[in-house]
Each structure stands twice: as structure tokens, then as C-alpha cells.
Write an enzyme that holds these catalytic residues in place. Structure first.
Site, PDB file in Angstrom:
ATOM      1  N   THR A 300       0.789  -1.130  -0.125  1.00  0.00           N
ATOM      2  CA  THR A 300       0.199   0.024   0.082  1.00  0.00           C
ATOM      3  C   THR A 300       0.844   1.220  -0.056  1.00  0.00           C
ATOM      4  OG1 THR A 300      -0.184   0.367   2.489  1.00  0.00           O
ATOM      5  CG2 THR A 300      -1.510  -1.310   1.592  1.00  0.00           C
ATOM      6  N   CYS A 301       0.343   2.302  -0.268  1.00  0.00           N
ATOM      7  CA  CYS A 301       0.940   3.700  -0.048  1.00  0.00           C
ATOM      8  C   CYS A 301       1.031   4.106   1.168  1.00  0.00           C
ATOM      9  CB  CYS A 301       0.164   4.610  -1.017  1.00  0.00           C
ATOM     10  SG  CYS A 301      -1.636   5.108  -0.275  1.00  0.00           S
ATOM     11  N   ASP A 302       0.534   3.388   2.357  1.00  0.00           N
ATOM     12  CA  ASP A 302       0.624   3.862   3.667  1.00  0.00           C
ATOM     13  C   ASP A 302       2.042   4.008   4.259  1.00  0.00           C
ATOM     14  OD1 ASP A 302       0.208   4.038   6.654  1.00  0.00           O
ATOM     15  OD2 ASP A 302      -1.629   4.454   6.105  1.00  0.00           O
TER      16      ASP A 302
END
Length: 350
Positions: A300-302
């Protein structure tokens, strides 16, 4: 998930706690294949919701073989559980006691004592529980409401590392049982809760040490009772291995990074919950003698989606290689979401 490993772990628990009847903590891994293996071995089950009761019911588990240890429930949860044949409910407040009396009249109730849980890797305590006086009050009131004052329970914290915590909690149980006798109440059951550890990347106390601590505390109780426990992690964790794919390798000022199609939000949430203290054993299928330390991160982009740091893996790790994460059978897939649109893991029981 390896079925034989689940069965062996349950046998090991029974050997370590010969006086104790295990009720598997269903929330730990709710996969029907896993639950079916446990049901076949004769295990009973502890639940926290009606949905868990529904899943168990599809496998042929009877309501009378289930205990409902979530001590605060929406009243419809209690009502539906009672209709499914569940008759034993944990409580830790007067309000909950009244809800049980209204929605499941005549049921057995057991009060939850508060414990510190300070010797556990994954924080889990502090939300529930009453002190000794509060437990006594609840169980006396239960009788007045037409309920059966059935037992007492506690929880020493998830992935607990201190067997002596059981003896300390059982000391409080002793006090409750003794004082209730003067009120004309003899309890039938003591529930040791869960929290028993599994092996990750570092040694943990053996189950036998927890069993000895429990036996010592049980021997001091003022009269005989049935003894339950709610093992979860120690039954299924070591039976599970995540197989995930490397989707990219990058060298950055912060070090080498291995990006995988598995991350915190679709299976590795306990890394965040434990502040990184829970470290999974990780290896790769390349198995090169030349090693390099990687930070292993999710898709993810987290920025929080990193579940291991400074892990020695093959120096020539590359896209398409496989990373294997051990002791992944507990509190992984049950937390999985589709955050950022990435798929949840698929469970295969072998």
C-alpha cells in the site's frame, strides 16, 4: 495452515494443563477449515460475536459447547446467542447483567476480573474487568435477577511471557470464591482466559510453565471447580505460514527495501499493535549464502505498512521471489482488509 500442527498444539496444551478444559478462542483464526480441524479433535469454543457462533454452527458445533466471553454485547447479540443454544455469558458491569437477564433469562454468568497484562507482548488488557469487590457484587446480583452465578474469569494479556501472572490472578479468584460462600453462593467454574504464547523469532516460556503456575493456583482454591481456558494463539500461530511475492526491491538512503504483496493491512496488523515487538520469523525461497538486511514492507501507499526491519534475506532477492513468514496462523487473516484495493490472503489448510 497445517492441520497436523494444529492438532499437535492442542494436544500439547492439554498435556500442559491436564486439569483444564480448553475452549479455542475463535477470534484468533475464524477460517472454517481451521475450525473444522479443531472441532474434529473435540475442542470447544469461546466466541466474541454471533457471527462466530454462526460459522461454528455451520460446522456442527452445538451452542452448549460455546462460551461467550466478550463481556459487553449489543443486546441482540445476547438474544441471538441464547436462541442458538449458548447459555454461558461473561459480564463485567451491572448494565450487562441486566441485559443478559432480559435477553437470556436463566443463563449462567461469569464475572471478568481485571488484570494488569503488563507482561504481554501485544497489549490487550485495560478495557474490561472489575475488581474483587465488583465481581462479588455482580455474582450476587446475578442470583437476584434469576441468573445462575456460574463462574469467574480473567485474562493475563495476549502473548504473555510471565507464567506467574496466572498465580497472581488466581489469588484474586480465591478471594472471590471464599467471600461468595458467606453469601450462600458456590461457583461452578473458573476460566483462566487466554494469552498463552506461541513461538515467533525469540524463545518464550514453555506451556508447561504456565500449566504448573495454573495448577499451583488451582490447588489453593477453597473448593473444587471446573477449570476452563481460552487458548488461541498457542494453538494456531505456528501452524500458519504466509507465502507472499516480492513485487519490487529498492535501495534507498534508509537501506534496502523488499516490497511484497502482503502488508500490515492485509494480515500483519499485530506488528503495529505491538509497536514492532512481535517479530515474525521470515525467510525467502532463494536461500542464497550471501545475505543482506532488508526492510520488508507491504504494497500500500501507507507509511506504516512495514512489518519487519533489518531482516537478513538473500542479497540477490528480486522481483518474483517468494518470502515466507512463519508463525502466521494467529491474528493475521482475521484482521485483513482490502485497504488500497489489495486482496486479502487466501487460507489453505493442508
Amino acid at each position: 495452515m497445517r492441520a497436523a500442527r494444529i492438532v499437535a498444539a492442542l494436544d500439547a496444551f492439554r498435556n500442559a494443563f491436564p486439569q483444564v478444559r480448553p475452549f479455542y478462542a475463535t477470534k484468533c483464526n475464524t477460517d472454517p477449515g481451521v475450525l473444522s480441524v479443531l472441532h474434529t479433535t473435540g475442542a470447544r469454543f469461546e466466541v466474541a460475536s454471533v457471527e462466530e457462533i454462526r460459522i461454528l454452527g455451520t460446522l456442527g458445533v452445538r451452542g452448549q459447547d460455546v462460551i461467550f466471553s466478550n463481556p459487553v454485547r449489543a443486546r441482540e447479540q445476547t438474544r441471538q446467542a441464547s436462541r442458538a443454544g449458548v447459555y454461558r455469558f461473561a459480564v463485567d458491569s451491572r448494565e450487562e447483567l441486566h441485559r443478559v437477564a432480559e435477553e437470556a433469562p436463566g443463563s449462567c454468568v461469569y464475572a471478568r476480573l481485571a488484570t494488569g497484562g503488563r507482561a504481554s507482548v501485544v497489549p490487550s488488557e485495560g478495557k474490561f474487568g472489575v475488581d474483587v469487590r465488583g465481581a462479588i457484587d455482580l455474582l450476587v446480583r446475578a442470583r437476584d435477577l434469576g441468573l445462575v452465578p456460574y463462574g469467574i474469569t480473567f485474562h493475563i494479556g495476549s502473548q504473555s511471557l510471565r507464567p506467574a501472572a496466572l498465580e497472581a490472578a488466581l489469588g484474586d479468584v480465591h478471594t472471590v470464591l471464599s467471600r461468595l460462600v458467606s453469601a450462600g453462593i458456590r461457583l461452578q467454574m473458573v476460566d483462566l482466559g487466554g494469552g498463552f504464547p506461541a513461538a515467533y523469532d525469540r524463545p518464550v516460556p514453555p506451556l508447561a510453565a504456565f500449566g504448573r503456575a495454573a495448577a499451583a493456583g488451582i490447588a489453593q482454591l477453597p473448593y473444587p471447580v471446573e477449570v476452563f481456558a481460552e487458548p488461541g494463539r498457542c494453538i494456531v500461530a505456528e501452524a500458519g505460514t504466509f507465502r507472499c511475492r516480492v513485487i519490487g526491491v529498492a535501495q534507498r538512503p534508509s537501506g534496502y527495501w523488499a516490497h511484497t504483496d502482503l502488508g500490515v493491512f492485509n494480515g500483519m496488523m499485530e506488528v503495529l499493535e505491538s509497536g514492532g515487538d512481535l517479530r515474525y520469523p521470515i525467510r525467502d525461497n532463494r536461500g542464497s549464502a550471501n545475505r543482506r538486511r532488508f526492510h520488508v514492507t507491504g504494497p500500500t501507499c501507507d507509511g506504516q505498512d512495514t512489518y519487519a526491519r533489518d531482516v537478513p534475506l538473500s542479497a540477490d532477492l528480486r522481483e518474483g521471489d517468494e518470502v515466507l513468514i512463519g508463525s502466521a496462523g494467529a491474528y493475521t487473516t482475521v484482521y485483513a482488509s482490502r485497504f488500497n484495493g489489495f486482496a486479502r490472503p487466501r487460507v489453505v489448510v493442508t
